[in-house]
Design a protein around this motif. Structure first.
Motif, PDB file in Angstrom:
ATOM      1  N   VAL A  64       0.851  -0.956  -0.002  1.00 28.66           N
ATOM      2  CA  VAL A  64      -0.042  -0.076  -0.096  1.00 28.66           C
ATOM      3  C   VAL A  64       0.747   1.256  -0.037  1.00 28.66           C
ATOM      4  N   GLY A  65       1.949   1.344   0.891  1.00 30.49           N
ATOM      5  CA  GLY A  65       2.760   2.346   0.801  1.00 30.49           C
ATOM      6  C   GLY A  65       3.693   2.567  -0.532  1.00 30.49           C
ATOM      7  N   ARG A  66       3.927   1.508  -1.112  1.00 30.54           N
ATOM      8  CA  ARG A  66       4.386   1.703  -2.655  1.00 30.54           C
ATOM      9  C   ARG A  66       3.535   2.169  -3.486  1.00 30.54           C
ATOM     10  N   PHE A  67       2.289   1.816  -3.337  1.00 35.17           N
ATOM     11  CA  PHE A  67       1.164   2.326  -4.232  1.00 35.17           C
ATOM     12  C   PHE A  67       0.914   3.875  -3.965  1.00 35.17           C
ATOM     13  N   MET A  68       0.940   4.222  -2.564  1.00 33.61           N
ATOM     14  CA  MET A  68       0.727   5.649  -2.184  1.00 33.61           C
ATOM     15  C   MET A  68       1.892   6.563  -2.849  1.00 33.61           C
ATOM     16  N   TYR A  69       3.323   6.027  -3.031  1.00 32.64           N
ATOM     17  CA  TYR A  69       4.325   6.966  -3.436  1.00 32.64           C
ATOM     18  C   TYR A  69       3.971   6.755  -5.032  1.00 32.64           C
ATOM     19  N   ALA A  70       3.741   5.535  -5.811  1.00 32.01           N
ATOM     20  CA  ALA A  70       3.421   5.772  -7.083  1.00 32.01           C
ATOM     21  C   ALA A  70       2.319   6.673  -7.501  1.00 32.01           C
ATOM     22  N   ALA A  86      -0.122   5.452 -12.355  1.00 29.66           N
ATOM     23  CA  ALA A  86      -0.686   4.524 -11.314  1.00 29.66           C
ATOM     24  C   ALA A  86      -1.963   3.686 -11.606  1.00 29.66           C
ATOM     25  N   ARG A  87      -2.865   4.722 -12.102  1.00 24.73           N
ATOM     26  CA  ARG A  87      -4.299   4.027 -12.344  1.00 24.73           C
ATOM     27  C   ARG A  87      -3.947   3.122 -13.676  1.00 24.73           C
ATOM     28  N   LEU A  88      -3.401   3.506 -14.672  1.00 18.54           N
ATOM     29  CA  LEU A  88      -3.216   2.557 -15.812  1.00 18.54           C
ATOM     30  C   LEU A  88      -2.545   1.242 -15.456  1.00 18.54           C
TER      31      LEU A  88
END
Length: 239
Positions: free
Chosen positions: A205-211, A219-221
């Motif tokens: 989740v943290g990596r997704f937030m940075y992305a 990030a959406r794609l």
């Protein structure tokens, strides 16, 4: 051949050179803090005493807690200017509930956290799903929350007027007996810092937030639930 060798030498030189810009961008705040400590320590003997260090830690612990929450939305490129209003309303809910009712302070704290979660969910929904700018949204909600706090507490100071009804165990959260000469707010802030570091640095989740903070569209794609995580960030701040 000579051009290839020259190009390779230039690239090697660039790789071997120290990137001062990146270093300052990463550690500039810590360097400035260290410089301030050194400067004021040289100017005033009391500044470098342990008592001053302890007082500074205990005084800034609440600010650190708020800043830690703000980190979650900042890494995704958002802002939350309503955090002070959320703190004010949550605090008012706890104290007013304890003073005016027979509800134990533990349940009052849970009620305040529930109120904070609702505030964060409203902010997150408006920003992530409705599409309103986070700066304007949270600025407006912060102003409204100041009015909500006034409606809960009234023009007086609830803590002073009902101070005798505030349990000592609740007050110990903020002014309790120190552990290793450090009072409880500092330890609470340290625990929160560790938890948020684990969230942002050690979880998917943290990596997704940075992305999301780097490039929301990319990030959406990539399949990251951008709207859900952005909304969740405001919930974390409020909590």
């Amino acid at each position: 051949m000579s051009n290839t060798a020259a190009l390779g030498g230039a690239q090697g030189a660039r790789r071997g050179s120290f990137d001062w810009v990146a270093f300052i961008a990463r550690y500039g705040v810590l360097i400035a803090l260290a410089g301030c400590v050194v400067f004021f320590s040289a100017q005033e003997e009391k500044f470098r005493t342990y008592d001053n260090f302890q007082t500074t830690l205990e005084g800034t612990a609440p600010l650190l807690m708020m800043a830690l929450g703000l980190t979650v939305v900042l890494v995704m490129g958002d802002f939350d200017l309503s955090v002070s209003g959320t703190v004010a309303v949550s605090s008012a809910v706890v104290v007013a509930t304890v003073v005016r009712t027979d509800i134990p302070w533990g349940l009052a704290v849970l009620l305040a956290l529930a109120v904070a979660l609702v505030i964060g969910a409203i902010n997150g929904t408006l920003v992530a799903y409705v599409g309103t700018p986070s700066f304007i949204t949270t600025l407006a909600s912060g102003v409204m929350l100041a009015g909500v706090e006034l409606a809960i507490t009234g023009p007086g100071t609830t803590f002073i007027s009902g101070g005798d009804n505030i349990p000592r165990s609740y007050r110990n959260l903020g002014i309790g007996e120190p552990l290793a000469q450090i009072k409880s707010p500092v330890w609470i802030a340290i625990v929160l810092a560790a938890l948020l570091w684990l969230l942002l640095a050690k979880t998917e989740v943290g990596r997704f937030m940075y992305a999301i903070g780097g490039n929301p569209e990319a990030a959406r794609l990539s399949g990251i639930p951008v709207k859900l995580l952005r909304a969740s960030g405001f919930v974390v701040v409020a909590f």
